[in-house]
Design an enzyme around this catalytic site. Sequence first.
Site, PDB file in Angstrom:
ATOM      1  N   ASP A   1       0.804  -1.223   0.000  1.00 19.25           N
ATOM      2  CA  ASP A   1       0.000   0.000   0.000  1.00 19.25           C
ATOM      3  C   ASP A   1       0.841   1.279   0.000  1.00 19.25           C
ATOM      4  O   ASP A   1       0.469   2.272   0.621  1.00 19.25           O
ATOM      5  CB  ASP A   1      -0.973   0.030   1.200  1.00 19.25           C
ATOM      6  CG  ASP A   1      -1.778  -1.249   1.297  1.00 19.25           C
ATOM      7  OD1 ASP A   1      -2.298  -1.679   0.252  1.00 19.25           O
ATOM      8  OD2 ASP A   1      -1.869  -1.817   2.396  1.00 19.25           O
TER       9      ASP A   1
ATOM     10  N   LYS B   1       2.040   2.014  -5.160  1.00 22.41           N
ATOM     11  CA  LYS B   1       2.759   1.501  -6.341  1.00 22.41           C
ATOM     12  C   LYS B   1       1.938   1.698  -7.608  1.00 22.41           C
ATOM     13  O   LYS B   1       2.467   2.001  -8.652  1.00 22.41           O
ATOM     14  CB  LYS B   1       3.033  -0.004  -6.187  1.00 22.41           C
ATOM     15  CG  LYS B   1       4.066  -0.330  -5.140  1.00 22.41           C
ATOM     16  CD  LYS B   1       4.291  -1.817  -5.046  1.00 22.41           C
ATOM     17  CE  LYS B   1       3.119  -2.556  -4.453  1.00 22.41           C
ATOM     18  NZ  LYS B   1       2.800  -2.251  -3.070  1.00 22.41           N
TER      19      LYS B   1
ATOM     20  N   GLY C   1      -4.593  -4.677  -4.015  1.00 26.90           N
ATOM     21  CA  GLY C   1      -5.703  -3.823  -4.442  1.00 26.90           C
ATOM     22  C   GLY C   1      -5.134  -2.559  -5.046  1.00 26.90           C
ATOM     23  O   GLY C   1      -4.290  -1.926  -4.435  1.00 26.90           O
ATOM     24  N   HIS C   2      -5.525  -2.224  -6.258  1.00 25.96           N
ATOM     25  CA  HIS C   2      -5.079  -0.934  -6.772  1.00 25.96           C
ATOM     26  C   HIS C   2      -6.223  -0.228  -7.479  1.00 25.96           C
ATOM     27  O   HIS C   2      -7.091  -0.845  -8.067  1.00 25.96           O
ATOM     28  CB  HIS C   2      -3.838  -1.044  -7.657  1.00 25.96           C
ATOM     29  CG  HIS C   2      -3.817  -2.248  -8.548  1.00 25.96           C
ATOM     30  ND1 HIS C   2      -3.162  -3.400  -8.196  1.00 25.96           N
ATOM     31  CD2 HIS C   2      -4.357  -2.473  -9.748  1.00 25.96           C
ATOM     32  CE1 HIS C   2      -3.312  -4.277  -9.165  1.00 25.96           C
ATOM     33  NE2 HIS C   2      -4.043  -3.754 -10.112  1.00 25.96           N
TER      34      HIS C   2
ATOM     35  N   GLN D   1       2.244  -5.992  -2.983  1.00 31.13           N
ATOM     36  CA  GLN D   1       2.645  -5.979  -1.554  1.00 31.13           C
ATOM     37  C   GLN D   1       3.976  -5.244  -1.364  1.00 31.13           C
ATOM     38  O   GLN D   1       4.283  -4.362  -2.152  1.00 31.13           O
ATOM     39  CB  GLN D   1       2.690  -7.411  -0.994  1.00 31.13           C
ATOM     40  CG  GLN D   1       1.315  -8.069  -0.874  1.00 31.13           C
ATOM     41  CD  GLN D   1       0.870  -8.793  -2.114  1.00 31.13           C
ATOM     42  OE1 GLN D   1       1.654  -9.442  -2.771  1.00 31.13           O
ATOM     43  NE2 GLN D   1      -0.396  -8.677  -2.463  1.00 31.13           N
TER      44      GLN D   1
HETATM   45  P1  IMP Z   1      -2.241 -12.736   2.356  1.00 28.24           P
HETATM   46  O1  IMP Z   1      -1.340 -12.172   1.312  1.00 28.24           O
HETATM   47  O2  IMP Z   1      -3.704 -12.552   2.062  1.00 28.24           O
HETATM   48  O3  IMP Z   1      -1.899 -14.144   2.689  1.00 28.24           O
HETATM   49  O4  IMP Z   1      -2.002 -11.903   3.702  1.00 28.24           O
HETATM   50  C1  IMP Z   1      -0.777 -11.988   4.413  1.00 28.24           C
HETATM   51  C2  IMP Z   1      -0.380 -10.632   4.974  1.00 28.24           C
HETATM   52  O5  IMP Z   1      -0.035  -9.768   3.913  1.00 28.24           O
HETATM   53  C3  IMP Z   1      -1.476  -9.907   5.753  1.00 28.24           C
HETATM   54  O6  IMP Z   1      -0.882  -9.186   6.817  1.00 28.24           O
HETATM   55  C4  IMP Z   1      -2.072  -8.973   4.737  1.00 28.24           C
HETATM   56  O7  IMP Z   1      -2.700  -7.865   5.333  1.00 28.24           O
HETATM   57  C5  IMP Z   1      -0.841  -8.571   3.975  1.00 28.24           C
HETATM   58  N1  IMP Z   1      -1.154  -8.171   2.596  1.00 28.24           N
HETATM   59  C6  IMP Z   1      -1.486  -8.964   1.567  1.00 28.24           C
HETATM   60  N2  IMP Z   1      -1.686  -8.250   0.460  1.00 28.24           N
HETATM   61  C7  IMP Z   1      -1.468  -6.966   0.775  1.00 28.24           C
HETATM   62  C8  IMP Z   1      -1.483  -5.739   0.013  1.00 28.24           C
HETATM   63  O8  IMP Z   1      -1.729  -5.686  -1.198  1.00 28.24           O
HETATM   64  N3  IMP Z   1      -1.167  -4.624   0.720  1.00 28.24           N
HETATM   65  C9  IMP Z   1      -0.850  -4.650   2.026  1.00 28.24           C
HETATM   66  N4  IMP Z   1      -0.828  -5.748   2.765  1.00 28.24           N
HETATM   67  C10 IMP Z   1      -1.119  -6.902   2.149  1.00 28.24           C
END
Ligand code: IMP
Length: 468
Positions: free
Chosen positions: A12, A15, A39-40, A225
Amino acid sequence: MTVTIVGAQLGDEGKGGVVDLYGDTADVVARYQGGDNAGHTVVHDGEEYKLSLVPSGAVRGKVGVLGNGCVVNPETLFEEIDALRERGLDPDVRVAERAHVILPYHRALDGIEEEEKDDLAAGTTGRGIGPTYEDKAGRRGVRIGDLLDPEALRDRLEYVVPQKKALAEEVFGKETGEAFDIDHLYDTYREFGERLAEEDMTVDCGTFLQERIDADESVMLEGAQGTSIDIDHGIYPYVTSSNPTAGGATVGTGLGPTVVGQGEVIGIIKAYLSRVGTGPLPTELGGVEGQTPDYDPAEASADEEELATYIRDEGGEYGTVTGRPRRVGWLDMPMLRHAARANGFTGLAINHIDVLAGLDEVKVGHSYEFDTADSASHQNAARSDDGDELLTMPPTTEQWGRCEATFKAFDGWEDVDWAAVAEEGYDAIPENARTYLEYVSDELETPIYAVGVGPGREETVIVETPDE
Ligand code: IMP
Protein backbone atom coordinates in the site's frame (compact mmCIF):
# COMPACT_ATOMS: atom_id res chain seq x y z
CA MET A 1 15.10 -2.57 -20.72
CA THR A 2 12.96 -3.50 -17.77
CA VAL A 3 11.73 -1.25 -15.00
CA THR A 4 10.87 -3.12 -11.81
CA ILE A 5 8.56 -1.54 -9.28
CA VAL A 6 8.89 -2.75 -5.69
CA GLY A 7 7.10 -1.74 -2.50
CA ALA A 8 9.74 -0.72 0.06
CA GLN A 9 7.53 -1.09 3.13
CA LEU A 10 4.45 -3.11 4.03
CA GLY A 11 2.43 -2.79 0.83
CA ASP A 12 0.00 0.00 0.00
CA GLU A 13 2.82 2.45 -0.76
CA GLY A 14 1.00 3.74 -3.83
CA LYS A 15 2.76 1.50 -6.34
CA GLY A 16 -0.28 1.57 -8.63
CA GLY A 17 0.12 5.28 -9.33
CA VAL A 18 3.81 4.91 -10.16
CA VAL A 19 3.21 1.84 -12.32
CA ASP A 20 0.54 3.83 -14.02
CA LEU A 21 2.75 6.83 -14.58
CA TYR A 22 5.93 5.12 -15.74
CA GLY A 23 3.87 2.37 -17.38
CA ASP A 24 2.73 4.93 -19.93
CA THR A 25 5.95 4.41 -21.85
CA ALA A 26 5.90 0.63 -21.31
CA ASP A 27 4.46 -1.76 -23.85
CA VAL A 28 3.96 -4.62 -21.42
CA VAL A 29 3.27 -4.59 -17.68
CA ALA A 30 3.84 -7.91 -15.93
CA ARG A 31 3.05 -8.84 -12.36
CA TYR A 32 5.51 -11.31 -10.87
CA GLN A 33 3.94 -12.49 -7.59
CA GLY A 34 0.84 -12.41 -5.41
CA GLY A 35 -2.74 -12.73 -6.52
CA ASP A 36 -6.03 -11.02 -5.83
CA ASN A 37 -4.76 -9.95 -2.40
CA ALA A 38 -3.40 -6.78 -4.02
CA GLY A 39 -5.70 -3.82 -4.44
CA HIS A 40 -5.08 -0.93 -6.77
CA THR A 41 -7.20 1.90 -7.97
CA VAL A 42 -6.56 3.29 -11.43
CA VAL A 43 -8.04 6.57 -12.59
CA HIS A 44 -8.27 6.77 -16.38
CA ASP A 45 -10.11 9.45 -18.36
CA GLY A 46 -11.86 10.52 -15.17
CA GLU A 47 -13.13 6.99 -14.49
CA GLU A 48 -12.05 5.03 -11.43
CA TYR A 49 -11.23 1.32 -11.75
CA LYS A 50 -10.60 -0.90 -8.75
CA LEU A 51 -8.56 -3.96 -9.56
CA SER A 52 -7.03 -6.67 -7.47
CA LEU A 53 -5.55 -9.03 -10.04
CA VAL A 54 -5.49 -7.58 -13.53
CA PRO A 55 -2.32 -5.48 -13.97
CA SER A 56 -3.26 -1.81 -13.95
CA GLY A 57 -1.55 -1.19 -17.32
CA ALA A 58 -4.32 -3.23 -18.97
CA VAL A 59 -6.71 -0.32 -18.30
CA ARG A 60 -4.50 1.87 -20.47
CA GLY A 61 -4.23 -0.43 -23.43
CA LYS A 62 -0.95 -2.11 -22.43
CA VAL A 63 -0.48 -5.85 -22.49
CA GLY A 64 -0.94 -7.03 -18.89
CA VAL A 65 0.77 -10.27 -17.91
CA LEU A 66 0.30 -12.38 -14.81
CA GLY A 67 3.67 -14.06 -14.40
CA ASN A 68 4.42 -17.60 -13.27
CA GLY A 69 5.15 -16.32 -9.76
CA CYS A 70 1.52 -15.23 -9.38
CA VAL A 71 -1.34 -17.24 -7.94
CA VAL A 72 -4.40 -16.73 -10.07
CA ASN A 73 -8.03 -17.01 -9.11
CA PRO A 74 -9.74 -17.40 -12.50
CA GLU A 75 -13.04 -16.29 -11.03
CA THR A 76 -11.57 -12.91 -10.03
CA LEU A 77 -9.66 -12.67 -13.28
CA PHE A 78 -12.76 -13.04 -15.45
CA GLU A 79 -14.91 -10.89 -13.17
CA GLU A 80 -12.41 -8.05 -13.52
CA ILE A 81 -12.00 -8.51 -17.27
CA ASP A 82 -15.79 -8.63 -17.77
CA ALA A 83 -16.29 -5.53 -15.62
CA LEU A 84 -13.70 -3.64 -17.68
CA ARG A 85 -15.35 -4.78 -20.91
CA GLU A 86 -18.74 -3.65 -19.65
CA ARG A 87 -17.21 -0.21 -19.22
CA GLY A 88 -16.05 -0.14 -22.80
CA LEU A 89 -12.42 -1.24 -22.38
CA ASP A 90 -10.73 -4.12 -24.13
CA PRO A 91 -8.03 -5.34 -21.74
CA ASP A 92 -5.30 -7.56 -23.17
CA VAL A 93 -4.40 -9.90 -20.32
CA ARG A 94 -2.06 -12.89 -20.59
CA VAL A 95 -1.53 -15.52 -17.93
CA ALA A 96 1.55 -17.68 -17.45
CA GLU A 97 0.82 -21.38 -17.88
CA ARG A 98 3.22 -21.97 -15.01
CA ALA A 99 1.23 -19.77 -12.61
CA HIS A 100 -0.67 -21.62 -9.89
CA VAL A 101 -4.43 -21.60 -9.59
CA ILE A 102 -6.27 -20.52 -6.45
CA LEU A 103 -9.11 -23.02 -5.95
CA PRO A 104 -12.12 -22.57 -3.66
CA TYR A 105 -10.64 -24.93 -1.05
CA HIS A 106 -7.61 -22.64 -0.77
CA ARG A 107 -9.85 -19.75 0.19
CA ALA A 108 -11.77 -21.91 2.65
CA LEU A 109 -8.56 -23.15 4.27
CA ASP A 110 -7.11 -19.63 4.44
CA GLY A 111 -10.02 -18.63 6.69
CA ILE A 112 -9.97 -21.82 8.74
CA GLU A 113 -6.22 -21.64 9.43
CA GLU A 114 -6.25 -17.96 10.29
CA GLU A 115 -8.93 -18.62 12.88
CA GLU A 116 -6.91 -21.48 14.30
CA LYS A 117 -3.65 -19.51 14.48
CA ASP A 118 -5.03 -16.90 16.84
CA ASP A 119 -2.04 -14.71 17.89
CA LEU A 120 0.09 -15.95 15.01
CA ALA A 121 -2.54 -15.07 12.42
CA ALA A 122 -1.16 -12.79 9.72
CA GLY A 123 -4.51 -11.05 9.27
CA THR A 124 -4.62 -12.32 5.68
CA THR A 125 -6.90 -10.98 3.00
CA GLY A 126 -8.66 -14.36 2.99
CA ARG A 127 -8.06 -14.83 -0.73
CA GLY A 128 -6.40 -18.25 -0.39
CA ILE A 129 -2.93 -16.93 -1.17
CA GLY A 130 -0.95 -18.82 1.50
CA PRO A 131 -2.63 -22.22 0.95
CA THR A 132 -2.05 -21.96 -2.82
CA TYR A 133 1.66 -21.20 -2.43
CA GLU A 134 1.83 -24.04 0.12
CA ASP A 135 0.52 -26.45 -2.49
CA LYS A 136 2.93 -25.05 -5.05
CA ALA A 137 5.87 -25.79 -2.74
CA GLY A 138 4.28 -29.12 -1.76
CA ARG A 139 4.15 -30.11 -5.45
CA ARG A 140 0.44 -30.69 -5.29
CA GLY A 141 -0.73 -27.48 -6.92
CA VAL A 142 -2.86 -26.99 -10.01
CA ARG A 143 -1.33 -24.72 -12.62
CA ILE A 144 -2.97 -22.59 -15.29
CA GLY A 145 -1.59 -24.97 -17.92
CA ASP A 146 -3.50 -27.83 -16.24
CA LEU A 147 -6.81 -26.06 -16.80
CA LEU A 148 -6.21 -26.50 -20.53
CA ASP A 149 -5.51 -30.20 -20.17
CA PRO A 150 -8.60 -32.10 -18.91
CA GLU A 151 -6.72 -35.25 -18.04
CA ALA A 152 -4.01 -33.47 -16.06
CA LEU A 153 -6.64 -31.39 -14.25
CA ARG A 154 -8.64 -34.48 -13.26
CA ASP A 155 -5.51 -36.27 -12.04
CA ARG A 156 -4.34 -33.33 -9.96
CA LEU A 157 -7.75 -32.81 -8.36
CA GLU A 158 -8.18 -36.48 -7.59
CA TYR A 159 -4.88 -36.50 -5.77
CA VAL A 160 -5.21 -33.28 -3.82
CA VAL A 161 -8.88 -32.71 -3.02
CA PRO A 162 -9.33 -35.72 -0.67
CA GLN A 163 -6.34 -34.46 1.33
CA LYS A 164 -7.79 -30.98 1.61
CA LYS A 165 -11.18 -32.36 2.58
CA ALA A 166 -9.62 -34.53 5.28
CA LEU A 167 -7.65 -31.54 6.55
CA ALA A 168 -10.73 -29.35 6.78
CA GLU A 169 -13.00 -32.02 8.24
CA GLU A 170 -10.76 -34.19 10.38
CA VAL A 171 -8.04 -31.81 11.54
CA PHE A 172 -10.09 -28.63 11.81
CA GLY A 173 -13.53 -30.21 12.34
CA LYS A 174 -15.27 -28.14 9.66
CA GLU A 175 -18.06 -29.07 7.32
CA THR A 176 -17.13 -28.96 3.66
CA GLY A 177 -19.27 -28.34 0.60
CA GLU A 178 -18.71 -27.95 -3.11
CA ALA A 179 -15.39 -26.16 -2.55
CA PHE A 180 -14.05 -29.63 -1.76
CA ASP A 181 -16.00 -31.60 -4.37
CA ILE A 182 -13.87 -33.05 -7.19
CA ASP A 183 -16.60 -33.17 -9.85
CA HIS A 184 -17.79 -29.67 -9.14
CA LEU A 185 -14.26 -28.31 -9.22
CA TYR A 186 -13.39 -30.20 -12.38
CA ASP A 187 -16.44 -28.88 -14.25
CA THR A 188 -15.98 -25.30 -13.11
CA TYR A 189 -12.23 -25.12 -13.73
CA ARG A 190 -12.48 -26.89 -17.10
CA GLU A 191 -14.79 -24.09 -18.15
CA PHE A 192 -12.25 -21.51 -17.03
CA GLY A 193 -9.63 -23.43 -19.01
CA GLU A 194 -11.81 -23.36 -22.11
CA ARG A 195 -12.27 -19.64 -21.80
CA LEU A 196 -8.54 -19.07 -21.33
CA ALA A 197 -7.90 -21.09 -24.49
CA GLU A 198 -10.70 -19.46 -26.51
CA GLU A 199 -9.40 -16.01 -25.68
CA ASP A 200 -5.82 -17.12 -26.31
CA MET A 201 -4.74 -15.79 -22.95
CA THR A 202 -2.08 -18.22 -21.80
CA VAL A 203 1.64 -17.72 -22.40
CA ASP A 204 5.02 -19.16 -21.58
CA CYS A 205 5.85 -16.05 -19.59
CA GLY A 206 9.66 -15.86 -19.78
CA THR A 207 9.69 -16.52 -23.53
CA PHE A 208 6.83 -14.10 -24.15
CA LEU A 209 8.55 -11.27 -22.24
CA GLN A 210 12.00 -11.94 -23.66
CA GLU A 211 10.61 -11.78 -27.18
CA ARG A 212 9.08 -8.40 -26.42
CA ILE A 213 12.38 -7.16 -24.99
CA ASP A 214 14.28 -8.46 -28.04
CA ALA A 215 11.82 -6.54 -30.20
CA ASP A 216 12.91 -3.39 -28.32
CA GLU A 217 9.68 -3.05 -26.43
CA SER A 218 9.80 -1.83 -22.86
CA VAL A 219 8.63 -4.11 -20.10
CA MET A 220 7.59 -3.07 -16.65
CA LEU A 221 7.67 -5.63 -13.85
CA GLU A 222 5.13 -4.83 -11.18
CA GLY A 223 5.56 -6.12 -7.66
CA ALA A 224 2.54 -6.36 -5.38
CA GLN A 225 2.65 -5.98 -1.55
CA GLY A 226 5.99 -4.84 -0.12
CA THR A 227 9.46 -5.84 1.09
CA SER A 228 8.55 -6.12 4.77
CA ILE A 229 5.82 -8.65 4.00
CA ASP A 230 8.08 -10.68 1.70
CA ILE A 231 8.13 -14.31 2.84
CA ASP A 232 11.94 -14.31 3.07
CA HIS A 233 12.84 -10.73 3.88
CA GLY A 234 9.76 -9.61 5.77
CA ILE A 235 8.42 -9.84 9.28
CA TYR A 236 7.76 -13.57 9.25
CA PRO A 237 5.19 -15.01 10.02
CA TYR A 238 3.15 -11.81 9.49
CA VAL A 239 3.94 -11.88 5.80
CA THR A 240 2.41 -12.81 2.51
CA SER A 241 3.54 -16.06 0.92
CA SER A 242 5.53 -14.75 -2.04
CA ASN A 243 8.58 -12.58 -2.85
CA PRO A 244 7.65 -8.96 -3.59
CA THR A 245 11.40 -8.13 -3.48
CA ALA A 246 13.23 -7.56 -6.76
CA GLY A 247 14.57 -11.13 -6.86
CA GLY A 248 10.96 -12.23 -7.23
CA ALA A 249 10.80 -10.30 -10.50
CA THR A 250 13.18 -12.71 -12.16
CA VAL A 251 11.89 -15.95 -10.61
CA GLY A 252 8.28 -14.86 -11.07
CA THR A 253 8.57 -14.00 -14.76
CA GLY A 254 11.24 -16.27 -16.17
CA LEU A 255 13.47 -13.36 -17.19
CA GLY A 256 17.10 -13.81 -16.17
CA PRO A 257 18.54 -11.88 -13.22
CA THR A 258 20.95 -10.16 -15.58
CA VAL A 259 18.03 -8.88 -17.66
CA VAL A 260 16.26 -7.46 -14.61
CA GLY A 261 19.56 -6.21 -13.17
CA GLN A 262 20.39 -4.24 -16.29
CA GLY A 263 17.22 -2.26 -15.85
CA GLU A 264 15.97 -0.01 -13.09
CA VAL A 265 14.60 -1.13 -9.75
CA ILE A 266 12.43 1.59 -8.27
CA GLY A 267 11.53 1.47 -4.60
CA ILE A 268 8.15 2.89 -3.76
CA ILE A 269 7.95 4.54 -0.36
CA LYS A 270 5.01 6.06 1.40
CA ALA A 271 6.05 9.15 3.39
CA TYR A 272 4.69 7.47 6.52
CA LEU A 273 3.82 3.89 7.35
CA SER A 274 0.61 1.95 7.10
CA ARG A 275 -0.36 -1.67 7.24
CA VAL A 276 -3.25 -4.04 7.56
CA GLY A 277 -2.60 -7.02 9.77
CA THR A 278 -1.03 -8.02 13.02
CA GLY A 279 2.56 -8.08 14.33
CA PRO A 280 4.89 -5.44 15.80
CA LEU A 281 5.26 -1.95 14.34
CA PRO A 282 7.85 0.11 16.29
CA THR A 283 6.84 3.48 14.81
CA GLU A 284 3.08 2.92 15.13
CA LEU A 285 0.87 5.82 16.17
CA GLY A 286 -2.06 4.80 18.35
CA GLY A 287 -3.49 1.43 17.35
CA VAL A 288 -6.33 -0.51 15.74
CA GLU A 289 -8.31 -3.04 17.69
CA GLY A 290 -7.90 -6.58 16.44
CA GLN A 291 -4.64 -5.71 14.67
CA THR A 292 -2.25 -3.90 17.05
CA PRO A 293 -0.83 -6.43 19.51
CA ASP A 294 -1.90 -5.84 23.16
CA TYR A 295 -3.80 -2.73 22.13
CA ASP A 296 -5.89 -1.11 24.82
CA PRO A 297 -7.71 2.02 23.60
CA ALA A 298 -8.19 3.16 27.19
CA GLU A 299 -4.44 3.38 27.67
CA ALA A 300 -3.53 4.90 24.31
CA SER A 301 -2.28 8.49 24.18
CA ALA A 302 -5.06 10.80 23.01
CA ASP A 303 -2.61 12.92 20.98
CA GLU A 304 -1.27 9.91 19.16
CA GLU A 305 -4.74 8.56 18.46
CA GLU A 306 -5.76 11.92 17.06
CA LEU A 307 -2.69 12.06 14.85
CA ALA A 308 -3.26 8.48 13.69
CA THR A 309 -6.89 9.18 12.84
CA TYR A 310 -5.88 12.35 10.99
CA ILE A 311 -3.30 10.53 8.86
CA ARG A 312 -5.63 7.56 8.32
CA ASP A 313 -8.43 9.78 7.08
CA GLU A 314 -6.27 12.15 5.04
CA GLY A 315 -4.48 9.21 3.44
CA GLY A 316 -7.61 7.10 2.95
CA GLU A 317 -5.91 4.35 4.91
CA TYR A 318 -8.59 1.72 4.62
CA GLY A 319 -7.85 -1.56 2.81
CA THR A 320 -8.79 -1.54 -0.90
CA VAL A 321 -9.65 -5.24 -0.80
CA THR A 322 -11.08 -5.61 2.71
CA GLY A 323 -12.05 -2.06 3.75
CA ARG A 324 -10.29 -2.58 7.10
CA PRO A 325 -8.78 0.49 8.79
CA ARG A 326 -5.01 0.32 8.43
CA ARG A 327 -2.55 0.81 11.26
CA VAL A 328 -0.45 3.94 10.73
CA GLY A 329 2.94 5.09 11.94
CA TRP A 330 5.90 7.32 11.18
CA LEU A 331 8.39 6.37 8.53
CA ASP A 332 10.68 3.57 9.67
CA MET A 333 14.21 4.12 8.34
CA PRO A 334 15.73 0.78 9.47
CA MET A 335 12.95 -0.89 7.46
CA LEU A 336 13.84 1.22 4.43
CA ARG A 337 17.60 0.62 4.72
CA HIS A 338 16.84 -3.11 4.82
CA ALA A 339 14.64 -2.74 1.72
CA ALA A 340 17.22 -0.68 -0.18
CA ARG A 341 19.82 -3.41 0.35
CA ALA A 342 17.55 -6.38 -0.33
CA ASN A 343 16.24 -4.87 -3.56
CA GLY A 344 19.20 -2.84 -4.81
CA PHE A 345 17.06 0.17 -5.61
CA THR A 346 18.31 2.41 -8.40
CA GLY A 347 15.69 5.08 -7.74
CA LEU A 348 12.96 6.04 -5.28
CA ALA A 349 9.41 7.27 -5.63
CA ILE A 350 8.19 8.83 -2.40
CA ASN A 351 4.42 9.15 -2.17
CA HIS A 352 1.79 10.94 -0.15
CA ILE A 353 3.81 13.86 1.19
CA ASP A 354 0.57 15.84 0.80
CA VAL A 355 -1.08 13.65 3.44
CA LEU A 356 1.35 14.91 6.08
CA ALA A 357 0.90 18.57 5.08
CA GLY A 358 -0.41 20.80 7.84
CA LEU A 359 1.25 18.91 10.70
CA ASP A 360 3.51 21.03 12.94
CA GLU A 361 6.06 18.33 13.12
CA VAL A 362 6.78 15.19 11.13
CA LYS A 363 8.81 12.43 12.71
CA VAL A 364 10.75 9.47 11.42
CA GLY A 365 12.03 6.43 13.27
CA HIS A 366 15.71 6.98 12.43
CA SER A 367 17.14 3.96 14.25
CA TYR A 368 16.26 1.40 16.92
CA GLU A 369 17.38 0.95 20.46
CA PHE A 370 17.58 -2.76 20.98
CA ASP A 371 17.43 -5.22 23.81
CA THR A 372 20.95 -6.24 24.85
CA ALA A 373 19.67 -9.85 25.04
CA ASP A 374 19.50 -9.70 21.26
CA SER A 375 22.93 -8.23 20.70
CA ALA A 376 24.56 -11.49 19.56
CA SER A 377 22.21 -11.80 16.61
CA HIS A 378 22.77 -8.16 15.79
CA GLN A 379 26.54 -8.69 15.38
CA ASN A 380 26.64 -7.85 11.72
CA ALA A 381 23.73 -5.43 11.63
CA ALA A 382 24.42 -1.84 10.69
CA ARG A 383 24.78 0.29 13.81
CA SER A 384 25.07 3.93 14.69
CA ASP A 385 28.61 5.34 15.13
CA ASP A 386 28.57 4.74 18.88
CA GLY A 387 27.37 1.17 18.30
CA ASP A 388 24.31 1.58 20.51
CA GLU A 389 21.63 1.78 17.90
CA LEU A 390 20.52 -0.41 15.04
CA LEU A 391 20.21 1.13 11.62
CA THR A 392 18.55 -1.85 9.90
CA MET A 393 15.86 -4.35 10.79
CA PRO A 394 16.85 -7.37 12.86
CA PRO A 395 16.23 -10.80 11.30
CA THR A 396 13.46 -12.07 13.57
CA THR A 397 10.15 -10.45 14.18
CA GLU A 398 10.42 -11.09 17.91
CA GLN A 399 13.65 -9.07 17.99
CA TRP A 400 11.99 -6.40 15.89
CA GLY A 401 9.16 -6.28 18.42
CA ARG A 402 11.69 -5.53 21.16
CA CYS A 403 13.23 -2.64 19.21
CA GLU A 404 12.26 0.84 20.22
CA ALA A 405 12.38 3.51 17.59
CA THR A 406 14.57 6.56 18.13
CA PHE A 407 12.82 9.43 16.44
CA LYS A 408 14.11 12.38 14.47
CA ALA A 409 11.76 15.35 14.11
CA PHE A 410 11.36 17.53 11.05
CA ASP A 411 9.49 20.81 10.80
CA GLY A 412 6.15 20.26 9.11
CA TRP A 413 5.14 21.75 5.77
CA GLU A 414 2.08 23.67 4.74
CA ASP A 415 -0.78 22.43 2.61
CA VAL A 416 -0.40 23.95 -0.86
CA ASP A 417 -1.90 23.62 -4.30
CA TRP A 418 -0.34 20.25 -5.01
CA ALA A 419 -1.56 20.08 -8.60
CA ALA A 420 0.38 23.31 -9.27
CA VAL A 421 3.42 21.85 -7.51
CA ALA A 422 3.24 18.78 -9.73
CA GLU A 423 3.21 21.00 -12.76
CA GLU A 424 6.03 23.29 -11.62
CA GLY A 425 8.38 20.54 -10.52
CA TYR A 426 10.57 19.52 -7.63
CA ASP A 427 11.64 23.03 -6.52
CA ALA A 428 7.99 23.98 -5.98
CA ILE A 429 7.67 21.38 -3.19
CA PRO A 430 7.64 23.22 0.18
CA GLU A 431 11.17 23.53 1.52
CA ASN A 432 10.56 21.53 4.70
CA ALA A 433 9.14 18.66 2.70
CA ARG A 434 12.21 18.72 0.45
CA THR A 435 14.43 18.54 3.54
CA TYR A 436 12.49 15.45 4.60
CA LEU A 437 12.72 13.84 1.15
CA GLU A 438 16.42 14.53 0.86
CA TYR A 439 17.07 13.01 4.28
CA VAL A 440 15.44 9.76 3.06
CA SER A 441 17.33 9.80 -0.22
CA ASP A 442 20.67 10.47 1.54
CA GLU A 443 20.12 7.75 4.12
CA LEU A 444 19.32 5.22 1.38
CA GLU A 445 22.01 6.56 -0.95
CA THR A 446 19.47 6.40 -3.75
CA PRO A 447 18.20 9.26 -5.93
CA ILE A 448 14.61 10.39 -5.94
CA TYR A 449 12.86 9.70 -9.24
CA ALA A 450 9.38 10.87 -8.33
CA VAL A 451 7.38 12.44 -5.52
CA GLY A 452 3.68 11.74 -5.11
CA VAL A 453 1.78 14.84 -4.02
CA GLY A 454 -1.80 13.64 -4.48
CA PRO A 455 -3.87 10.61 -5.40
CA GLY A 456 -4.10 11.15 -9.17
CA ARG A 457 -1.20 10.25 -11.40
CA GLU A 458 -0.99 13.87 -12.59
CA GLU A 459 -0.22 14.78 -9.01
CA THR A 460 3.28 13.42 -9.23
CA VAL A 461 6.47 15.41 -9.45
CA ILE A 462 8.70 13.62 -11.91
CA VAL A 463 12.39 14.11 -11.32
CA GLU A 464 13.69 11.30 -13.50
CA THR A 465 12.05 9.03 -16.08
CA PRO A 466 13.68 5.61 -15.89
CA ASP A 467 14.20 4.78 -19.54
CA GLU A 468 15.27 8.20 -20.74
P1 IMP B 1 -2.24 -12.74 2.36
O1 IMP B 1 -1.34 -12.17 1.31
O2 IMP B 1 -3.70 -12.55 2.06
O3 IMP B 1 -1.90 -14.14 2.69
O4 IMP B 1 -2.00 -11.90 3.70
C1 IMP B 1 -0.78 -11.99 4.41
C2 IMP B 1 -0.38 -10.63 4.97
O5 IMP B 1 -0.03 -9.77 3.91
C3 IMP B 1 -1.48 -9.91 5.75
O6 IMP B 1 -0.88 -9.19 6.82
C4 IMP B 1 -2.07 -8.97 4.74
O7 IMP B 1 -2.70 -7.86 5.33
C5 IMP B 1 -0.84 -8.57 3.97
N1 IMP B 1 -1.15 -8.17 2.60
C6 IMP B 1 -1.49 -8.96 1.57
N2 IMP B 1 -1.69 -8.25 0.46
C7 IMP B 1 -1.47 -6.97 0.78
C8 IMP B 1 -1.48 -5.74 0.01
O8 IMP B 1 -1.73 -5.69 -1.20
N3 IMP B 1 -1.17 -4.62 0.72
C9 IMP B 1 -0.85 -4.65 2.03
N4 IMP B 1 -0.83 -5.75 2.77
C10 IMP B 1 -1.12 -6.90 2.15
